[in-house]
Write a protein that holds these residues in place. Structure first.
Motif, PDB file in Angstrom:
ATOM      1  N   LEU A 141       0.729  -0.971   0.089  1.00 39.31           N
ATOM      2  CA  LEU A 141       0.199  -0.242  -0.306  1.00 39.31           C
ATOM      3  C   LEU A 141       0.645   1.152   0.042  1.00 39.31           C
ATOM      4  O   LEU A 141       1.781   0.669   1.030  1.00 39.31           O
ATOM      5  N   GLY A 142       0.437   2.323  -0.822  1.00 37.31           N
ATOM      6  CA  GLY A 142       1.421   3.203  -0.741  1.00 37.31           C
ATOM      7  C   GLY A 142       0.460   4.637  -0.100  1.00 37.31           C
ATOM      8  O   GLY A 142      -1.337   5.000  -0.176  1.00 37.31           O
ATOM      9  N   ILE A 143       0.928   5.445   1.482  1.00 37.45           N
ATOM     10  CA  ILE A 143      -0.440   6.442   1.513  1.00 37.45           C
ATOM     11  C   ILE A 143       0.852   8.042   2.017  1.00 37.45           C
ATOM     12  O   ILE A 143       1.885   7.805   1.882  1.00 37.45           O
ATOM     13  N   PHE A 144      -0.157   8.862   1.486  1.00 39.75           N
ATOM     14  CA  PHE A 144       0.626   9.816   1.347  1.00 39.75           C
ATOM     15  C   PHE A 144      -0.343  10.915   1.660  1.00 39.75           C
ATOM     16  O   PHE A 144      -1.913  10.473   2.067  1.00 39.75           O
ATOM     17  N   GLY A 145       0.230  12.049   2.873  1.00 36.78           N
ATOM     18  CA  GLY A 145      -1.134  12.880   3.398  1.00 36.78           C
ATOM     19  C   GLY A 145      -0.694  12.439   4.773  1.00 36.78           C
ATOM     20  O   GLY A 145      -0.276  12.205   5.525  1.00 36.78           O
ATOM     21  N   THR A 153       5.769  10.442  10.670  1.00 41.00           N
ATOM     22  CA  THR A 153       6.490   9.784  11.389  1.00 41.00           C
ATOM     23  C   THR A 153       7.809   8.756  10.499  1.00 41.00           C
ATOM     24  O   THR A 153       8.519   9.362  10.316  1.00 41.00           O
ATOM     25  N   VAL A 154       7.163   8.195  10.377  1.00 43.74           N
ATOM     26  CA  VAL A 154       8.117   7.259   9.405  1.00 43.74           C
ATOM     27  C   VAL A 154       7.711   7.560   7.696  1.00 43.74           C
ATOM     28  O   VAL A 154       8.869   8.202   7.329  1.00 43.74           O
ATOM     29  N   GLY A 155       6.554   8.029   7.143  1.00 50.68           N
ATOM     30  CA  GLY A 155       6.491   9.262   5.669  1.00 50.68           C
ATOM     31  C   GLY A 155       7.442   9.896   5.743  1.00 50.68           C
ATOM     32  O   GLY A 155       7.928  10.577   4.460  1.00 50.68           O
ATOM     33  N   ASN A 156       7.781  10.719   6.794  1.00 48.15           N
ATOM     34  CA  ASN A 156       8.646  11.426   6.549  1.00 48.15           C
ATOM     35  C   ASN A 156      10.166  11.471   7.356  1.00 48.15           C
ATOM     36  O   ASN A 156      11.251  11.706   7.741  1.00 48.15           O
ATOM     37  N   SER A 157      10.894  10.226   7.615  1.00 50.02           N
ATOM     38  CA  SER A 157      11.481  10.001   8.642  1.00 50.02           C
ATOM     39  C   SER A 157      13.217  10.089   7.519  1.00 50.02           C
ATOM     40  O   SER A 157      14.473   9.559   7.976  1.00 50.02           O
ATOM     41  N   ALA A 158      12.492  10.196   6.042  1.00 52.64           N
ATOM     42  CA  ALA A 158      13.912  10.946   5.716  1.00 52.64           C
ATOM     43  C   ALA A 158      14.141  11.559   4.748  1.00 52.64           C
ATOM     44  O   ALA A 158      14.969  12.163   3.670  1.00 52.64           O
ATOM     45  N   ARG A 159      13.011  12.479   5.637  1.00 46.40           N
ATOM     46  CA  ARG A 159      13.050  14.287   5.365  1.00 46.40           C
ATOM     47  C   ARG A 159      14.476  15.204   5.073  1.00 46.40           C
ATOM     48  O   ARG A 159      15.649  14.602   6.304  1.00 46.40           O
ATOM     49  N   ARG A 160      14.978  15.764   4.111  1.00 52.33           N
ATOM     50  CA  ARG A 160      15.875  16.550   4.241  1.00 52.33           C
ATOM     51  C   ARG A 160      16.074  17.660   4.858  1.00 52.33           C
ATOM     52  O   ARG A 160      15.145  18.298   4.901  1.00 52.33           O
ATOM     53  N   ALA A 161      16.942  18.328   5.418  1.00 53.00           N
ATOM     54  CA  ALA A 161      16.734  19.769   5.939  1.00 53.00           C
ATOM     55  C   ALA A 161      16.800  20.923   4.703  1.00 53.00           C
ATOM     56  O   ALA A 161      16.700  20.760   3.795  1.00 53.00           O
ATOM     57  N   GLY A 162      15.062  21.463   4.508  1.00 51.01           N
ATOM     58  CA  GLY A 162      13.912  22.254   4.351  1.00 51.01           C
ATOM     59  C   GLY A 162      13.055  21.858   4.007  1.00 51.01           C
ATOM     60  O   GLY A 162      12.619  23.297   3.319  1.00 51.01           O
ATOM     61  N   ASP A 163      13.312  20.832   3.635  1.00 53.02           N
ATOM     62  CA  ASP A 163      11.699  20.215   2.453  1.00 53.02           C
ATOM     63  C   ASP A 163      10.483  20.116   4.000  1.00 53.02           C
ATOM     64  O   ASP A 163      10.481  19.661   4.956  1.00 53.02           O
ATOM     65  N   THR A 164       9.880  20.236   3.210  1.00 50.59           N
ATOM     66  CA  THR A 164       7.933  20.203   4.052  1.00 50.59           C
ATOM     67  C   THR A 164       7.748  19.708   3.267  1.00 50.59           C
ATOM     68  O   THR A 164       5.809  19.873   2.872  1.00 50.59           O
ATOM     69  N   SER A 165       7.781  18.773   2.770  1.00 50.93           N
ATOM     70  CA  SER A 165       7.055  17.063   2.283  1.00 50.93           C
ATOM     71  C   SER A 165       5.508  17.438   2.867  1.00 50.93           C
ATOM     72  O   SER A 165       6.088  17.073   4.487  1.00 50.93           O
ATOM     73  N   GLU A 166       4.930  16.507   2.675  1.00 55.38           N
ATOM     74  CA  GLU A 166       3.300  15.920   3.412  1.00 55.38           C
ATOM     75  C   GLU A 166       4.334  14.410   2.965  1.00 55.38           C
ATOM     76  O   GLU A 166       4.790  14.390   2.486  1.00 55.38           O
ATOM     77  N   ALA A 167       3.527  13.789   4.273  1.00 56.96           N
ATOM     78  CA  ALA A 167       3.800  12.638   4.172  1.00 56.96           C
ATOM     79  C   ALA A 167       4.081  11.199   2.840  1.00 56.96           C
ATOM     80  O   ALA A 167       2.961  11.955   2.325  1.00 56.96           O
ATOM     81  N   GLY A 168       4.684  10.459   2.667  1.00 55.45           N
ATOM     82  CA  GLY A 168       4.457   9.739   2.124  1.00 55.45           C
ATOM     83  C   GLY A 168       5.264   8.016   2.314  1.00 55.45           C
ATOM     84  O   GLY A 168       6.582   8.280   2.639  1.00 55.45           O
ATOM     85  N   LEU A 169       4.474   7.381   2.335  1.00 54.82           N
ATOM     86  CA  LEU A 169       5.283   5.799   2.997  1.00 54.82           C
ATOM     87  C   LEU A 169       4.701   4.754   1.915  1.00 54.82           C
ATOM     88  O   LEU A 169       3.864   4.490   1.784  1.00 54.82           O
ATOM     89  N   LEU A 170       5.651   4.055   1.699  1.00 55.48           N
ATOM     90  CA  LEU A 170       5.176   2.820   1.607  1.00 55.48           C
ATOM     91  C   LEU A 170       4.855   1.659   3.003  1.00 55.48           C
ATOM     92  O   LEU A 170       5.424   1.663   3.417  1.00 55.48           O
ATOM     93  N   LEU A 171       3.682   0.720   2.633  1.00 55.29           N
ATOM     94  CA  LEU A 171       3.505  -0.007   3.804  1.00 55.29           C
ATOM     95  C   LEU A 171       3.354  -1.731   3.050  1.00 55.29           C
ATOM     96  O   LEU A 171       2.321  -1.681   2.206  1.00 55.29           O
ATOM     97  N   VAL A 172       3.769  -2.548   3.732  1.00 57.48           N
ATOM     98  CA  VAL A 172       3.999  -3.930   4.012  1.00 57.48           C
ATOM     99  C   VAL A 172       3.641  -4.645   4.423  1.00 57.48           C
ATOM    100  O   VAL A 172       4.027  -4.901   5.736  1.00 57.48           O
ATOM    101  N   ILE A 173       2.084  -5.303   3.858  1.00 57.28           N
ATOM    102  CA  ILE A 173       1.958  -6.347   4.827  1.00 57.28           C
ATOM    103  C   ILE A 173       2.701  -7.939   4.469  1.00 57.28           C
ATOM    104  O   ILE A 173       2.780  -8.765   3.818  1.00 57.28           O
ATOM    105  N   GLY A 174       3.435  -8.362   5.879  1.00 55.27           N
ATOM    106  CA  GLY A 174       4.478  -9.795   5.444  1.00 55.27           C
ATOM    107  C   GLY A 174       4.154 -10.719   6.235  1.00 55.27           C
ATOM    108  O   GLY A 174       3.205 -10.941   6.378  1.00 55.27           O
ATOM    109  N   GLU A 175       4.574 -11.326   5.817  1.00 52.32           N
ATOM    110  CA  GLU A 175       4.569 -13.012   6.918  1.00 52.32           C
ATOM    111  C   GLU A 175       4.539 -13.180   8.191  1.00 52.32           C
ATOM    112  O   GLU A 175       5.221 -12.098   9.080  1.00 52.32           O
ATOM    113  N   GLU A 176       4.267 -13.651   8.687  1.00 46.51           N
ATOM    114  CA  GLU A 176       3.861 -14.219  10.030  1.00 46.51           C
ATOM    115  C   GLU A 176       4.996 -15.187  10.412  1.00 46.51           C
ATOM    116  O   GLU A 176       6.095 -14.811   9.982  1.00 46.51           O
TER     117      GLU A 176
END
Length: 495
Positions: free
Chosen positions: A416-420, A472-495
């Motif tokens: 899943l891709g989750i943005f905003g 937190t996750v969707g901006n965890s790689a935020r660079r200095a000065g960037d104000t982007s809204e969050a965007g993350l990849l969510l993966v349902i893994g194995e048990e």
């Protein structure tokens, strides 16, 4: 939340025809907002010089291998006396002295394309005037004229045409015919159309067309309501390009024609950049949103229109913006597009459809404590991946994303891709989730991800993730000065 070195973004090519377009950077370099000056500013120096406000081939270092660099309006005309040159498709010596070759235009274009590719770009794309040049079409039929240019383009490896204004720009028969001709004589060249929605079923790509940055979201949502109400026919791609709305493009299965650029702040002469006003979304400080959208397209490429599986909310949202000091020209490059008719307007406004979904039900949303909801888009990709974006509202002189409880039906999706921004996001699946591991990764980084299994709530077939976790996750790689809204990849893994 446990950080891991796992990467879930594939090392793959972006098959979606996304691009960066030079038009608003041409504006930035002129400082005056007048199209004539912009048209004179698409030059060899602008592309390859390392000195600001030029050096545009240096943009998007992380993702330019997945973007076309589209030379916009008037690359193929001289600096002066150019009236009869529009549609020439001939690299002009005034603007490209190192590369132009009147005797072998295909070679000239090929060398220019190679120069851009050496800088790391996917390749050059070109703005194409929807008319032939009277200086170059003498004695040729329309088919001969455009076949010659399509073959030159293919030979040069220039594989994207942004067909825009011109004498035939609103002639649907011309646009349909040109796309079909390209499929016949240069099938590797993608033809983008605009302005005439009835050609969408017979397009490679259809662009929603120009909108000012202030109120771009509601205006784009309404254009999408119009353009997605068609179904692709006869083998045409029929992708929709929603210009600079990167998160809409990612979450709704569209392509994008990015115009934002990293020259943040005012024009070189100190005047405000009305194309990307810093008083609103300040898009020139949201460059990582483009990276995230491109990386999501590697997972879930743009897909063609299908009116039977596209759904629109019956709710319309009202957005508006108060002009400061009654000076619209400092805050919008096209104020009349925003309902401004008064000589000294104080308000611009636009209504937009509240939600759009493709191949899945519309999302459910609960208004925030002030009664606001965000604009929402979501889609189930033909490959099964699901995406959603919560998009901002404009009220008075404030741009914000209401933090709401949102719920979507995800079927059997594992990716899943989750943005905003959200208060909570609940994902409802067809079957129970059980004890599967849940991973999340900032889509702008391939260096790390997080095991968030302990940070989400799972009950039977529902998974709820807090908006704080998305941020937190969707901006965890935020660079200095960037104000982007969050965007993350969510993966349902194995048990």
């Amino acid at each position: 939340m446990q950080k891991t070195n796992k990467n879930y973004i594939p090392d793959a090519k972006n098959t979606t025809p996304d691009y960066y377009c030079t038009w608003q950077t041409q504006l930035y370099a002129t400082c005056d907002g007048k199209p004539e000056a912009q048209r004179a500013n698409i030059t060899e120096q602008a592309l390859f010089s390392g000195t600001k406000p030029f050096g545009w081939t240096n943009f998007y270092p992380d993702i330019r291998k997945d973007l076309y660099l589209v030379m916009d309006d008037s690359w193929d005309v001289p600096l002066s006396d150019y009236k009869d040159y529009h549609g020439s498709f001939v690299l002009n010596r005034d603007k490209f002295p190192t590369y132009a070759d009147e005797k072998n235009n295909a070679k000239a274009l090929k060398e220019l394309n190679r120069a851009a590719q050496k800088k790391g770009w996917k390749g050059i794309g070109v703005w194409v005037c929807a008319q032939s040049s009277p200086l170059f079409d003498k004695g040729k039929t329309a088919e001969e004229y455009w076949t010659e240019r399509l073959k030159q383009s293919s030979e040069a490896g220039i594989l994207y045409w942004k067909v825009d204004w011109g004498k035939s720009c609103r002639v649907p028969e011309f646009r349909k015919w040109l796309t079909a001709l390209a499929h016949k004589v240069a099938p590797d060249v993608t033809i983008e159309s605009a302005l005439v929605p009835k050609v969408i079923p017979f397009c490679d790509v259809f662009r929603t067309y120009d909108v000012p940055a202030i109120l771009s979201v509601p205006l784009t949502m309404n254009k999408l309501k119009q353009t997605l109400a068609y179904t692709a026919q006869n083998g045409f791609k029929s992708l929709i390009n929603c210009e600079d709305e990167a998160y809409i493009a990612a979450a709704l299965g569209c392509s994008m024609g990015i115009m934002r650029h990293p020259f943040a702040g005012a024009f070189p002469n100190g005047k405000p950049d009305m194309a990307f006003p810093s008083c609103h979304r300040n898009l020139k400080t949201k460059m990582q949103e483009v990276t995230r959208a491109v990386n999501w397209h590697k997972i879930a490429p743009a897909f063609g229109t299908d009116k039977e599986n596209t759904f629109f909310s019956e709710t319309t949202l009202h957005d508006f913006w108060h002009i400061e000091n009654m000076n619209a020209e400092l805050e919008s490059w096209w104020p009349k597009a925003l309902g401004m008719e008064d000589e000294n307007p104080s308000k611009i406004q636009a209504d937009g459809v509240a939600a759009i979904s493709r191949n899945m039900p519309l999302p459910n949303v609960t208004p925030d404590e002030n009664g606001f909801v965000p604009y929402l888009v979501c889609a189930k990709n033909p490959n099964g991946a699901v995406s959603i974006a919560a998009l901002g509202r404009t009220q008075g002189r404030r741009y914000f994303i209401p933090h709401c409880n949102v719920e979507i039906a995800c079927g059997n999706a594992k990716t899943l891709g989750i943005f905003g921004e959200y208060k909570t996001l609940t994902l409802v699946f067809d079957g129970e989730i059980g004890t599967k591991k849940i991973y999340a990764q900032d889509l702008s980084s391939t260096d790390f991800s997080f095991d968030i299994t302990e940070d989400v709530t799972v009950y039977e077939n529902c998974l709820t993730i807090l908006g704080k976790t998305i941020e937190t996750v969707g901006n965890s790689a935020r660079r200095a000065g960037d104000t982007s809204e969050a965007g993350l990849l969510l993966v349902i893994g194995e048990e």
